[in-house]
Design a protein around this motif. Structure first.
Motif, PDB file in Angstrom:
ATOM      1  N   THR A 118      -4.193  20.937  -5.685  1.00 44.29           N
ATOM      2  CA  THR A 118      -3.201  19.900  -5.988  1.00 44.29           C
ATOM      3  C   THR A 118      -2.923  19.766  -7.474  1.00 44.29           C
ATOM      4  O   THR A 118      -1.762  19.670  -7.905  1.00 44.29           O
ATOM      5  CB  THR A 118      -3.672  18.543  -5.439  1.00 44.29           C
ATOM      6  N   ASP A 119      -3.998  19.761  -8.272  1.00 46.52           N
ATOM      7  CA  ASP A 119      -3.864  19.404  -9.687  1.00 46.52           C
ATOM      8  C   ASP A 119      -3.709  20.594 -10.616  1.00 46.52           C
ATOM      9  O   ASP A 119      -3.342  20.412 -11.786  1.00 46.52           O
ATOM     10  CB  ASP A 119      -5.080  18.575 -10.123  1.00 46.52           C
ATOM     11  N   LEU A 120      -3.985  21.789 -10.130  1.00 42.51           N
ATOM     12  CA  LEU A 120      -3.781  22.978 -10.963  1.00 42.51           C
ATOM     13  C   LEU A 120      -2.729  23.907 -10.362  1.00 42.51           C
ATOM     14  O   LEU A 120      -1.704  24.175 -10.982  1.00 42.51           O
ATOM     15  CB  LEU A 120      -5.101  23.730 -11.133  1.00 42.51           C
ATOM     16  N   VAL A 121      -2.983  24.381  -9.150  1.00 43.54           N
ATOM     17  CA  VAL A 121      -2.110  25.391  -8.558  1.00 43.54           C
ATOM     18  C   VAL A 121      -0.679  24.872  -8.402  1.00 43.54           C
ATOM     19  O   VAL A 121       0.284  25.508  -8.851  1.00 43.54           O
ATOM     20  CB  VAL A 121      -2.669  25.866  -7.206  1.00 43.54           C
ATOM     21  N   LYS A 122      -0.521  23.715  -7.791  1.00 45.51           N
ATOM     22  CA  LYS A 122       0.830  23.200  -7.555  1.00 45.51           C
ATOM     23  C   LYS A 122       1.551  22.875  -8.861  1.00 45.51           C
ATOM     24  O   LYS A 122       2.751  23.119  -8.997  1.00 45.51           O
ATOM     25  CB  LYS A 122       0.766  21.970  -6.656  1.00 45.51           C
ATOM     26  N   VAL A 123       0.815  22.329  -9.820  1.00 43.60           N
ATOM     27  CA  VAL A 123       1.421  21.977 -11.103  1.00 43.60           C
ATOM     28  C   VAL A 123       1.902  23.230 -11.835  1.00 43.60           C
ATOM     29  O   VAL A 123       3.017  23.270 -12.369  1.00 43.60           O
ATOM     30  CB  VAL A 123       0.423  21.193 -11.973  1.00 43.60           C
ATOM     31  N   LEU A 124       1.070  24.267 -11.861  1.00 48.81           N
ATOM     32  CA  LEU A 124       1.448  25.498 -12.559  1.00 48.81           C
ATOM     33  C   LEU A 124       2.569  26.242 -11.840  1.00 48.81           C
ATOM     34  O   LEU A 124       3.452  26.826 -12.484  1.00 48.81           O
ATOM     35  CB  LEU A 124       0.230  26.399 -12.716  1.00 48.81           C
ATOM     36  N   LYS A 125       2.546  26.209 -10.503  1.00 52.96           N
ATOM     37  CA  LYS A 125       3.596  26.906  -9.751  1.00 52.96           C
ATOM     38  C   LYS A 125       4.969  26.282  -9.969  1.00 52.96           C
ATOM     39  O   LYS A 125       5.985  26.968  -9.820  1.00 52.96           O
ATOM     40  CB  LYS A 125       3.248  26.922  -8.260  1.00 52.96           C
ATOM     41  N   ARG A 126       5.004  25.000 -10.319  1.00 52.25           N
ATOM     42  CA  ARG A 126       6.296  24.375 -10.603  1.00 52.25           C
ATOM     43  C   ARG A 126       6.938  24.978 -11.852  1.00 52.25           C
ATOM     44  O   ARG A 126       8.154  24.979 -12.000  1.00 52.25           O
ATOM     45  CB  ARG A 126       6.129  22.858 -10.762  1.00 52.25           C
ATOM     46  N   ILE A 127       6.105  25.489 -12.764  1.00 46.21           N
ATOM     47  CA  ILE A 127       6.625  26.170 -13.950  1.00 46.21           C
ATOM     48  C   ILE A 127       7.003  27.602 -13.609  1.00 46.21           C
ATOM     49  O   ILE A 127       8.089  28.072 -13.917  1.00 46.21           O
ATOM     50  CB  ILE A 127       5.591  26.157 -15.085  1.00 46.21           C
ATOM     51  N   SER A 128       6.065  28.300 -12.961  1.00 49.74           N
ATOM     52  CA  SER A 128       6.310  29.690 -12.551  1.00 49.74           C
ATOM     53  C   SER A 128       5.291  30.070 -11.477  1.00 49.74           C
ATOM     54  O   SER A 128       4.087  29.859 -11.682  1.00 49.74           O
ATOM     55  CB  SER A 128       6.182  30.641 -13.735  1.00 49.74           C
TER      56      SER A 128
END
Length: 324
Positions: free
Chosen positions: A247-257
């Motif tokens: 939730t706090d790493l993967v999803k956040v980073l995927k929103r960028i790329s």
């Protein structure tokens, strides 16, 4: 890459040393860059009297620490210069840290601001540590470069993480590690976004940081085992950490790329390293990986050797899967 978590006490330095040693056993050449002003990995691997002599003579062309390479940037006399890596065990080399890196970190605030003003000095300062690491990695033909970083979200770690191809998160089995992932994810997202803005502003000749640190995975740390199973006091945090990473790493980073966090949630657990107790303390005092310490229980040393060998293979497998 960096083993990075801005929460302290998760065993980043010990984990980096032991992972590097296990990769070296596989025949890989590893460069360790001590970018922490506290110089923990340098103190880990180098005798105190030698460290003191390096710090005393860190200025000028013959200095031994990272400060030698950074000084021309700090003095505005030229670009970063090379620092000779020191072999500390077979296939494991060190670029020693320096307490003066804290001075460099202060100047990094100004360098970053100067990048927004499109000043070449800002880009030279921001990429100085990357330049030194690249020169040393080329010198030894390194397969891996590991930055050892301090537990913070300051400008020095920003420069380090934006230079990395990958980062790994060591996480202790406790509530604070879980909460820290939320701050970590949003901080990294902001750094990467800012770096992409600077790419657009940079003059054609300006050096740039890559700005694409992909999340390779996390490693469970600081737990106890009974009968081959994580004890009940630590077990609930295993699933909590998996959810927080998603939730706090993967999803956040995927929103960028999407390329910053590739895979399903199951892909991101690289392994787990239990609390090895007395051999961990022996490792630090002797400057050796857990598997090679003098003293302690042989069964513990063998178990540590297996655990870190498996971790090294997991890291290589994960990287190879991302670069077929």
């Amino acid at each position: 890459m960096a083993l990075y978590n801005h929460k302290g006490g998760v065993g980043k330095t010990s984990l980096t040393v032991n992972l590097a040693a296990s990769l070296a056993v596989l025949g890989r050449k590893v460069l360790l860059v001590d970018s922490d002003p506290q110089c923990n990995i340098t103190s880990y691997l180098v005798e105190p009297n030698v460290v003191d002599s390096w710090l005393d003579g860190s200025s000028g062309d013959n200095g031994k620490t990272l400060w030698t390479g950074l000084q021309p940037i700090m003095d505005s006399t030229g670009p970063a210069r090379k620092v000779e890596p020191v072999e500390r065990m077979k296939n494991v080399f060190l670029l020693p840290g320096d307490i003066k890196l804290s001075d460099f970190e202060i100047d990094l605030h100004q360098f970053w601001s100067e990048c927004y003003q499109r000043k070449n000095r800002g880009f030279l300062g921001t990429t100085a540590l990357s330049s030194i690491a690249n020169m040393a990695a080329t010198k030894i033909d390194a397969d891996y470069v590991f930055y050892d970083v301090g537990p913070n979200i300051g400008p020095l770690n920003r420069a380090v993480l934006l230079d990395c191809d990958y980062f790994i998160v060591p996480a202790a089995c406790d509530l604070f590690s879980i909460r820290a992932l939320k701050t970590l994810g949003h901080t990294l997202a902001n750094w990467i976004t800012d770096c992409r803005i600077l790419e657009q502003l940079a003059p054609d000749s300006a050096p740039l940081l890559p700005g694409n640190p992909s999340f390779l995975g996390y490693i469970l740390q600081k737990f106890r085992v009974y009968g081959g199973v994580i004890t009940s006091g630590f077990a609930p945090y295993v699933s909590h950490l998996e959810r927080a990473a998603s939730t706090d790493l993967v999803k956040v980073l995927k929103r960028i790329s999407p390329s910053l966090a590739v895979g399903s949630s199951a892909d991101f657990k690289l392994g787990q390293i239990k609390d090895f107790g007395s051999i961990a303390a022996l490792s630090q005092s002797q400057g050796k990986p857990f598997k090679d310490v003098d003293g302690g229980a042989e069964a513990q040393r063998l178990e540590a050797a297996r655990a870190f060998a498996n971790l090294a293979k997991a890291v290589e497998t994960r990287i190879n899967s991302l670069n077929p």
